[in-house]
Structure formats: structure tokens, C-alpha cells
Motif scaffolding. Structure first.
Motif, mmCIF file in Angstrom:
data_model
loop_
_atom_site.group_PDB
_atom_site.id
_atom_site.type_symbol
_atom_site.label_atom_id
_atom_site.label_comp_id
_atom_site.label_asym_id
_atom_site.label_seq_id
_atom_site.Cartn_x
_atom_site.Cartn_y
_atom_site.Cartn_z
ATOM 1 N N PRO A 111 5.459 12.857 -1.087
ATOM 2 C CA PRO A 111 5.753 11.962 0.040
ATOM 3 C C PRO A 111 4.821 10.753 0.051
ATOM 4 O O PRO A 111 3.635 10.857 -0.269
ATOM 5 C CB PRO A 111 5.513 12.854 1.262
ATOM 6 N N ALA A 112 5.374 9.604 0.442
ATOM 7 C CA ALA A 112 4.585 8.379 0.520
ATOM 8 C C ALA A 112 3.736 8.334 1.779
ATOM 9 O O ALA A 112 2.818 7.527 1.887
ATOM 10 C CB ALA A 112 5.507 7.166 0.481
ATOM 11 N N SER A 113 4.045 9.206 2.729
ATOM 12 C CA SER A 113 3.307 9.246 3.990
ATOM 13 C C SER A 113 3.566 10.581 4.669
ATOM 14 O O SER A 113 4.648 11.165 4.528
ATOM 15 C CB SER A 113 3.761 8.113 4.909
ATOM 16 N N PHE A 173 -5.017 8.631 -0.371
ATOM 17 C CA PHE A 173 -4.423 7.505 0.346
ATOM 18 C C PHE A 173 -3.740 7.910 1.650
ATOM 19 O O PHE A 173 -3.497 7.078 2.522
ATOM 20 C CB PHE A 173 -3.410 6.768 -0.536
ATOM 21 N N LEU A 174 -3.425 9.186 1.814
ATOM 22 C CA LEU A 174 -2.594 9.603 2.937
ATOM 23 C C LEU A 174 -3.261 9.387 4.298
ATOM 24 O O LEU A 174 -2.607 8.965 5.256
ATOM 25 C CB LEU A 174 -2.202 11.075 2.778
ATOM 26 N N GLU A 175 -4.550 9.669 4.391
ATOM 27 C CA GLU A 175 -5.222 9.506 5.682
ATOM 28 C C GLU A 175 -5.303 8.032 6.062
ATOM 29 O O GLU A 175 -5.031 7.658 7.217
ATOM 30 C CB GLU A 175 -6.623 10.128 5.638
ATOM 31 N N ALA A 176 -5.649 7.171 5.111
ATOM 32 C CA ALA A 176 -5.729 5.736 5.391
ATOM 33 C C ALA A 176 -4.355 5.175 5.738
ATOM 34 O O ALA A 176 -4.221 4.318 6.626
ATOM 35 C CB ALA A 176 -6.312 5.000 4.190
ATOM 36 N N GLU A 177 -3.324 5.658 5.057
ATOM 37 C CA GLU A 177 -1.967 5.185 5.320
ATOM 38 C C GLU A 177 -1.543 5.536 6.746
ATOM 39 O O GLU A 177 -0.964 4.696 7.460
ATOM 40 C CB GLU A 177 -1.003 5.807 4.309
#
Length: 322
Positions: free
Chosen positions: A176-178, A227-231
Motif C-alpha cells: 500500500p502507498a499509504s 515512509f508510511l508514518e511521514a506520509e
């Protein structure tokens, strides 16, 4: 019955009971299998070790209490403690890994508590505790190759074909992208009691308002491993992230006790809207989300995986608290 026949029958019965006991691992065996595959990491969950927490609220749908006759669903809004995570017991796993994403939440209101534990695929990787342990043991990396032994994987799939369903789904798309752009599923069924005492099995399905999006091939190559948390932080700076929670009704042929099997489904009942407002300032690793922490109108199904999860989670908490 003659004594010799009785003795033979009792011997056979004892052998069957012994075989059944060996085929049904206890809760500690499930945690041992997770630790054996992913290692032990101090202070971390045995499963879904990598994650972070958020806070939000849940607004019950107008008719939700008709399906689940509970004080919680009669509230105008209740608090939600939320945790997003990546499947497996490796706290350093890449956010690009093709493994399940987790969404756990604790809804509190009307003097009731409701824990929901959800993953980003509609099936679990095992139908029984025995299959659970075998699935993980088959994936212990070979010391020489640092990868699972293909022969062990094949042997597991032959004995427990239920173990092929989730990996096939995960292999079919990128990560998943997010956390805000993937659906989530309970995989276990629960029994909901509505007004008038009507009882109905259902699984939980959570649909993202943002739609579903997976990483592109280029993003898989170029995105950082974290990257998931920042996204999600960036999304929340603009507006809350929303999901709709549904109770999915089973079709006649859908299994009520096998979480490794997908449901064809027979319609959905909207239970309400989950809104994620902000990331939590502190870790929620002290919270143990339990799949059998349920409001009065919801009870567990006879799914053997569901029955095994709560005591296994308790053992996992005890170990990471040591």
C-alpha cells in the motif's frame, strides 16, 4: 461389550485424543513460532512489531444499533485509540514489503469497549493453530541461503493448503502507498445481535475514503524503507483520514469458522465512520488490542484462530514486558 474390545476401543480413543492434542498447539507455541521466524525483539510485539499510534473518533451509523444492539453504537461519537502496523515480527521491516498492513483500534463509549484487529487482505494465512505454527516454521530462513527452504514451503502447502491464499493475494500487488489508502478486514467472523434478539454472523470490512492505492513499480524501487508514518503525518496536516466500517454478511457457502477463506459476501451493514485525527504523541505499545474485547451485542464465532488469539496475545505481552 467384551473386555478385550472395550480395551481396544479405549486405546484407540486415547490415541485419537493424544493426536488431537498434538495437532492443536497451545498459545505459547504460536508466539514461539513467531519468535522463531522473526527473532525476539525486546519490548516489541511478536507480530506486527513495527507500527505507530494515532487517536481519533468513531461515529456510529444511524441504524448501527439495530444490527448490534449495544450502548456503544447508540452514542453520537466515541473515542478511538488506533495503531497502524506492518505484519510480521521484524521491527525493522521495510515499509515497501509485500506483507499485510494492520489497523487496530479500541473504541470506548457507553461504558463499553470494542477492540478491532484488522489486516489489509481479506484472508488470514492459517485456518487453525496447527497451520499457523507450520506456516511460520516453514519460513524460518535457512542459515546458508538466508531464505526459506522451498521444500519446507511445499510440504506445508501440501499439508495445509489454506496457507496459500494470503501469500497469493500479497504477491498480486505492491505494498500500500499509504495506511489511509488500503482496505482492512477482520478475516474472523463474529456474531452480532440486533434489536429483537436477531443474531447474524458477519466479518468486519473497513473501506478508506481515499480509495485504494498501491505503490507503482517505480515507487517500489525509489521510495525509502520508512515512509508510511511521514506520509500519514502529511495527510493529517491537511485533514482527518476517514474510513467507513461495515459488517459484511456471509453468502450461504461462506465459512463462518475458517479465516483463511475469502467470502463471497451477501451485502454490508454500515456500522459507522472512523476518523483519524492525529498521530499519538506517545507509544501505545502498552495497549494490548484483544479480538475478543467486544461490546455486549457482539460475540466470538467458533473460529479456532479467533479462540487462540487472545491467550497468545497475553503471552506475547508478558514476554515483551520482561
Amino acid at each position: 461389550m467384551k473386555p478385550a474390545i472395550l480395551a481396544a476401543s479405549l486405546l484407540l480413543l486415547n490415541q485419537q485424543i493424544s493426536a488431537t492434542a498434538q495437532e492443536t498447539p497451545g498459545p505459547a507455541a504460536l508466539i514461539d513460532a513467531l519468535n522463531g521466524t522473526f527473532g525476539k525483539h525486546a519490548g516489541k510485539r511478536a507480530s506486527h512489531a513495527k507500527g505507530f499510534c494515532a487517536s481519533g473518533d468513531f461515529t456510529p451509523a444511524r441504524d448501527a444499533a439495530k444490527f448490534a444492539n449495544s450502548p456503544l453504537f447508540s452514542q453520537s461519537k466515541v473515542d478511538a485509540a488506533i495503531r497502524f502496523s506492518i505484519g510480521g515480527g521484524n521491527p525493522g521491516v521495510s515499509d515497501k514489503s509485500r506483507s499485510v498492513r494492520g489497523l487496530s483500534m479500541r473504541l470506548t463509549g457507553g461504558n463499553e469497549t470494542y477492540d478491532l484487529l484488522l489486516i489489509s487482505e481479506p484472508v488470514f494465512f492459517a485456518a487453525t493453530p496447527a497451520s499457523f505454527v507450520s506456516f511460520l516454521e516453514a519460513r524460518v530462513p535457512d542459515p546458508a541461503t538466508k531464505k526459506p527452504d522451498p521444500a519446507k514451503l511445499a510440504a506445508h502447502n501440501t499439508k495445509y493448503p489454506d496457507g496459500k491464499n494470503q501469500p497469493a493475494l500479497l504477491a498480486a500487488h505492491a505494498a500500500p502507498a499509504s495506511y489511509a489508502a488500503t482496505p482492512y478486514f477482520s478475516t474472523n467472523a463474529f456474531v452480532f445481535e440486533g434489536t429483537g434478539g436477531a443474531r447474524q454472523h458477519a466479518r468486519i470490512v473497513v473501506e478508506p475514503a481515499a480509495g485504494t492505492r498501491y505503490l507503482t513499480e517505480e515507487e517500489e524501487k525509489t521510495m525509502p524503507d520508512n515512509f508510511l508514518e511521514a506520509e500519514l503525518t502529511q495527510r493529517l496536516a491537511a485533514k482527518p483520514v476517514e474510513f467507513t466500517i461495515y459488517a459484511q454478511l456471509p453468502a450461504p457457502a461462506d465459512s463462518l469458522i475458517d479465516s483463511s477463506q475469502p467470502w463471497q459476501g451477501n451485502g454490508r451493514i454500515a456500522l459507522g465512520t472512523l476518523r483519524v485525527n492525529t498521530l499519538a504523541a506517545q507509544s501505545c505499545d502498552g495497549i494490548v488490542f484483544m479480538p475478543v474485547t467486544l461490546p455486549a451485542a457482539i460475540s466470538p464465532s467458533a473460529d479456532p484462530i479467533l479462540a487462540a488469539r487472545a491467550p497468545a496475545y497475553a503471552i506475547s505481552l508478558g514476554r515483551r514486558s520482561q
